[in-house]
Design a protein around this motif. Structure first.
Motif, short mmCIF file in Angstrom:
data_model
loop_
_atom_site.label_atom_id
_atom_site.label_comp_id
_atom_site.label_asym_id
_atom_site.label_seq_id
_atom_site.Cartn_x
_atom_site.Cartn_y
_atom_site.Cartn_z
N ASP A 39 0.67 -1.27 0.09
CA ASP A 39 0.11 -0.09 0.19
C ASP A 39 0.93 1.33 0.06
O ASP A 39 0.45 2.23 0.39
CB ASP A 39 -0.97 -0.15 1.19
CG ASP A 39 -2.30 -0.66 1.14
OD1 ASP A 39 -2.45 -1.12 0.03
OD2 ASP A 39 -3.03 -0.96 1.97
N ALA A 41 1.64 3.39 -2.20
CA ALA A 41 0.80 4.57 -2.97
C ALA A 41 -0.02 5.05 -2.37
O ALA A 41 -0.13 6.52 -1.98
CB ALA A 41 0.51 3.91 -4.34
N ALA A 42 -0.84 4.19 -1.50
CA ALA A 42 -2.11 4.72 -0.84
C ALA A 42 -1.50 5.28 0.57
O ALA A 42 -2.04 6.70 0.73
CB ALA A 42 -2.74 3.45 -0.59
N LEU A 45 -0.15 8.88 -0.35
CA LEU A 45 -1.28 9.89 -0.64
C LEU A 45 -1.92 10.26 0.49
O LEU A 45 -2.15 11.46 0.92
CB LEU A 45 -2.32 9.19 -1.55
CG LEU A 45 -2.19 9.00 -2.98
CD1 LEU A 45 -3.07 8.11 -3.98
CD2 LEU A 45 -1.86 10.38 -3.66
N GLN A 92 -7.32 10.82 -5.95
CA GLN A 92 -6.15 10.14 -6.33
C GLN A 92 -6.45 8.91 -5.16
O GLN A 92 -6.42 7.46 -5.70
CB GLN A 92 -4.91 10.40 -5.99
CG GLN A 92 -4.50 11.35 -7.44
CD GLN A 92 -3.19 11.92 -7.23
OE1 GLN A 92 -2.05 11.19 -7.15
NE2 GLN A 92 -3.03 13.34 -7.05
N LEU A 93 -6.74 9.06 -4.17
CA LEU A 93 -6.80 8.14 -3.11
C LEU A 93 -7.98 7.43 -3.19
O LEU A 93 -7.97 5.89 -2.93
CB LEU A 93 -6.79 8.71 -1.69
CG LEU A 93 -6.69 7.89 -0.38
CD1 LEU A 93 -5.51 7.05 -0.73
CD2 LEU A 93 -6.59 8.90 0.75
N ASN A 95 -9.17 6.28 -6.15
CA ASN A 95 -8.90 5.32 -6.94
C ASN A 95 -7.41 4.49 -6.98
O ASN A 95 -7.38 3.65 -7.64
CB ASN A 95 -8.37 6.25 -8.43
CG ASN A 95 -9.74 6.94 -8.88
OD1 ASN A 95 -10.58 6.34 -9.04
ND2 ASN A 95 -9.36 8.16 -9.40
N THR A 96 -7.19 4.36 -5.57
CA THR A 96 -6.01 3.57 -5.10
C THR A 96 -6.59 2.76 -4.21
O THR A 96 -6.80 3.11 -3.11
CB THR A 96 -5.06 4.45 -4.75
OG1 THR A 96 -4.64 5.69 -5.53
CG2 THR A 96 -3.71 3.72 -4.30
N ALA A 98 -6.73 0.00 -1.24
CA ALA A 98 -5.83 -0.34 0.13
C ALA A 98 -6.14 -1.60 0.34
O ALA A 98 -7.20 -2.18 0.68
CB ALA A 98 -6.36 0.73 1.29
N ARG A 99 -4.93 -2.44 0.29
CA ARG A 99 -4.87 -3.82 0.61
C ARG A 99 -4.62 -4.21 1.83
O ARG A 99 -4.79 -5.53 2.03
CB ARG A 99 -4.26 -4.64 -0.47
CG ARG A 99 -4.55 -4.15 -1.98
CD ARG A 99 -3.88 -4.81 -3.24
NE ARG A 99 -4.35 -4.63 -4.43
CZ ARG A 99 -4.02 -3.81 -5.29
NH1 ARG A 99 -3.04 -2.57 -4.76
NH2 ARG A 99 -4.49 -3.43 -6.45
N GLY A 103 -3.25 0.66 5.07
CA GLY A 103 -3.67 1.49 3.97
C GLY A 103 -5.10 1.73 4.37
O GLY A 103 -5.78 2.72 4.22
N LYS A 107 -7.08 5.37 4.94
CA LYS A 107 -8.23 5.87 4.42
C LYS A 107 -9.26 6.45 5.45
O LYS A 107 -9.98 7.05 5.36
CB LYS A 107 -8.54 5.12 3.25
CG LYS A 107 -8.04 5.14 2.08
CD LYS A 107 -8.56 4.04 1.13
CE LYS A 107 -8.29 4.19 -0.20
NZ LYS A 107 -8.93 3.42 -1.27
#
Length: 147
Positions: A39, A41-42, A45, A92-93, A95-96, A98-99, A103, A107
């Motif tokens: 995560d 990228a998440a 962000l 952006q968040l 569309n990203t 969270a796995r 993450g 969010k």
């Protein structure tokens, strides 16, 4: 002499080996995805959101400048730019995916921090059961990290 004979299966050693290799190769992307839940990228962000959000909140506490002054116009332009950045980061968040728990908590903490203000700004009822349930779920997911 009683010798046991097995019925031919039609599967040679080479065919069996090829089947095992094919199944392994087919499973590799799934295993790689499961093993590398990332995560970054998440989370990046989320960190960017908190930086921008913190700057906006700090500006909200600044003393008011004389209306129409160059300083006030600059201040409003800077604030508008930060608000656009915040919205861009939120898009952006959204569309990203969270796995990981981290993450998802990131969010949820953001949502938990911004939803009450959005409800107040847009005259939405925060006391209705549905919204209270969403906020409760966000508290659970955020793991106590909400601001």
């Amino acid at each position: 002499m009683n010798q046991m004979q097995t019925a031919p299966t039609g599967l040679s050693r080479r065919g069996a080996l090829a089947s095992v290799l094919a199944a392994t190769v087919a499973a590799m992307p799934v295993m790689a995805c499961a093993a590398t839940k990332d995560d970054s990228a998440a989370l990046a962000l989320c960190a960017a959101f908190w930086r921008v959000h913190g700057r906006i909140r700090a500006m909200d506490t600044d003393p008011e400048l004389p209306y129409g002054s160059p300083e006030q116009k600059r201040f409003e332009a800077d604030l508008a730019k930060l608000c656009r950045q915040e919205v861009d980061i939120l898009n952006q968040l959204a569309n990203t995916p969270a796995r990981t728990t981290a993450g998802q908590q990131g969010k949820a903490a953001i949502l938990r921090a911004i939803l009450p203000t959005a409800f107040a700004d847009f005259d939405l009822g925060i006391e209705c059961e549905e919204i209270r349930l969403v906020l409760s779920l966000l508290d659970d997911l955020a793991g106590g990290q909400a601001a």
